[in-house]
Design an enzyme around this catalytic site. Structure first.
Site, PDB file in Angstrom:
ATOM      1  N   GLY A   1      15.760  21.832  16.643  1.00 52.18           N
ATOM      2  CA  GLY A   1      16.047  21.496  18.016  1.00 52.18           C
ATOM      3  C   GLY A   1      14.979  20.639  18.653  1.00 52.18           C
ATOM      4  O   GLY A   1      13.815  20.645  18.239  1.00 52.18           O
ATOM      5  N   SER A   2      15.366  19.892  19.676  1.00 49.17           N
ATOM      6  CA  SER A   2      14.397  19.148  20.472  1.00 49.17           C
ATOM      7  C   SER A   2      13.630  20.128  21.374  1.00 49.17           C
ATOM      8  O   SER A   2      13.992  21.293  21.506  1.00 49.17           O
ATOM      9  CB  SER A   2      15.107  18.109  21.331  1.00 49.17           C
ATOM     10  OG  SER A   2      15.783  17.170  20.533  1.00 49.17           O
ATOM     11  N   GLY A   3      12.573  19.614  21.987  1.00 45.49           N
ATOM     12  CA  GLY A   3      11.746  20.445  22.848  1.00 45.49           C
ATOM     13  C   GLY A   3      10.509  20.977  22.181  1.00 45.49           C
ATOM     14  O   GLY A   3       9.662  21.593  22.831  1.00 45.49           O
ATOM     15  N   HIS A   4      10.377  20.741  20.859  1.00 39.33           N
ATOM     16  CA  HIS A   4       9.216  21.216  20.110  1.00 39.33           C
ATOM     17  C   HIS A   4       8.243  20.078  19.782  1.00 39.33           C
ATOM     18  O   HIS A   4       7.364  20.237  18.934  1.00 39.33           O
ATOM     19  CB  HIS A   4       9.670  21.875  18.812  1.00 39.33           C
ATOM     20  CG  HIS A   4      10.530  23.079  19.008  1.00 39.33           C
ATOM     21  ND1 HIS A   4      10.083  24.215  19.645  1.00 39.33           N
ATOM     22  CD2 HIS A   4      11.825  23.333  18.661  1.00 39.33           C
ATOM     23  CE1 HIS A   4      11.052  25.119  19.675  1.00 39.33           C
ATOM     24  NE2 HIS A   4      12.129  24.599  19.083  1.00 39.33           N
TER      25      HIS A   4
ATOM     26  N   ASP B   1      20.519  26.856  12.370  1.00 38.44           N
ATOM     27  CA  ASP B   1      19.990  25.950  11.353  1.00 38.44           C
ATOM     28  C   ASP B   1      20.515  26.308   9.974  1.00 38.44           C
ATOM     29  O   ASP B   1      20.895  25.431   9.192  1.00 38.44           O
ATOM     30  CB  ASP B   1      18.453  26.003  11.353  1.00 38.44           C
ATOM     31  CG  ASP B   1      17.855  25.375  12.588  1.00 38.44           C
ATOM     32  OD1 ASP B   1      18.129  24.193  12.848  1.00 38.44           O
ATOM     33  OD2 ASP B   1      17.106  26.059  13.307  1.00 38.44           O
TER      34      ASP B   1
ATOM     35  N   HIS C   1      11.353  29.998  21.393  1.00 40.03           N
ATOM     36  CA  HIS C   1      12.439  29.709  22.325  1.00 40.03           C
ATOM     37  C   HIS C   1      12.477  30.735  23.449  1.00 40.03           C
ATOM     38  O   HIS C   1      13.453  30.819  24.188  1.00 40.03           O
ATOM     39  CB  HIS C   1      13.789  29.699  21.600  1.00 40.03           C
ATOM     40  CG  HIS C   1      13.809  28.842  20.382  1.00 40.03           C
ATOM     41  ND1 HIS C   1      13.911  29.350  19.110  1.00 40.03           N
ATOM     42  CD2 HIS C   1      13.717  27.496  20.243  1.00 40.03           C
ATOM     43  CE1 HIS C   1      13.892  28.351  18.235  1.00 40.03           C
ATOM     44  NE2 HIS C   1      13.768  27.221  18.899  1.00 40.03           N
TER      45      HIS C   1
END
Length: 334
Positions: free
Chosen positions: A55-58, A111, A221
């Protein structure tokens, strides 16, 4: 929470567009899918392809680690969500050099499902052999006897490092997977959360925590940790994180480790180095050698406050992978 963005529906697309434009010598976007990015460098025929994603945001995970010595391509998901099978398959096709592709990702249900579907499509539709190594380094997320349930957090960085080096060394697919799994088996992480992040689409905090509280074992998360309590000193937090790791994996006097102190997004480097200072003291007192150290924001959670400590126990083979040069937009090691 204030954020610099345009339309929150398009933050991932606009981030990718900016990233590709900022690093055109390193990375390119595949025309078949705008969530599929591959190295701009030419890779040799017969090399095992290394594909990472999540995911994005990492950021700088995961797209920041596409480059020489690490990953050949990345599939990008929505914020804190797995990429769909389509970009994973497009990256697989683009980076396959006839020796197969290894998928590296964290131990999360989305995932596992989406990368698994992409692997099946690669086999059935493209005749590309795909193997997988899943990161499960977070000691707080499941007991030791249920390690297969543990989440992948910052220790994924070391797994990318090991697998990327093995592929560069010319190992075949089975050997690259073996090294990646060996890296995971020898890696443990533990984190502390201090403040939440907010998703751009909602602006709401990812979890609740009191002004003077911390949460040990919080997930990347915002998944619940193992306990909340009053905020303690950096030394006491470091003691807790390192001691929990050392209770989970046998690292003895004279052993070598790679150490990562990883910021989650808003914790200043000043505080990260204060924690590393104590980590070094603990390991030194126990006669454990720090072979290499990394301090900084390697796998974040938007603007979450807190950090994690990762130890990777090294033998000669894993030390060789840690030493291997890397040239990525977000990480360079000579």
């Amino acid at each position: 929470m204030k954020k610099l963005m345009n339309d929150p529906r398009y933050v991932v697309e606009e981030m990718i567009e900016g990233y590709v434009k900022a690093h055109p010598d390193y990375i390119r976007q595949l025309p078949e899918n705008d969530r599929a990015l591959v190295t701009a460098k030419e890779t040799r025929e017969g090399k095992v392809g290394v594909l990472i994603g999540g995911g994005s945001g990492h950021e700088p995970g995961f797209l920041g680690y596409v480059g020489q010595g690490m990953a050949d391509g990345v599939a990008v998901g929505n914020i804190f969500a797995s990429p769909s099978p389509d970009p994973i398959l497009e990256v697989t096709k683009a980076i396959d050099k006839g020796a197969g592709v290894v998928y590296l990702y964290g131990n999360y249900a989305g995932d596992i499902m989406n990368f698994g579907m992409a692997a099946e499509m690669a086999d059935l539709e493209e005749d590309i052999r795909v193997e997988t190594a899943i990161a499960s380094d977070d000691v707080a997320s499941a007991p030791k006897d249920e390690k297969e349930k543990r989440r992948g957090i910052a220790g994924e960085f070391f797994i990318y490092k090991a697998a990327g080096a093995a592929a560069d060394f010319g190992y075949d697919l089975d050997e690259v997977v073996r090294v990646a799994k060996k890296a995971n088996d020898n890696t443990r992480s533990m984190g502390v959360g201090l403040s939440p992040c907010a998703l751009p689409q909602t602006g709401e905090p990812s979890f609740e925590i009191g002004e003077g509280e911390m949460e040990i074992g919080l997930g990347h998360h915002g998944e619940p940790g193992i306990e909340k309590g009053p905020l303690e000193t950096a030394d006491r937090v470091a003691d807790r994180l390192v001691n929990d790791i050392l209770e989970d994996i046998t690292i003895s006097r004279g052993d070598r480790v790679a150490v990562l102190v990883n910021g989650l997004g808003s914790t200043p480097l000043m505080e990260q180095y204060i924690v590393f200072r104590r980590v070094e003291q603990i390991l030194s007192e126990k006669g454990i050698e720090i072979y290499r150290s990394y301090v900084g924001n390697y796998i974040t959670s938007l603007e979450m406050g807190g950090l994690s400590v990762t130890l990777m126990k090294l033998d000669d083979e894993l030390a060789k992978t840690i030493d291997h040069p890397v040239d990525c937009p977000m990480f360079v090691q000579k």
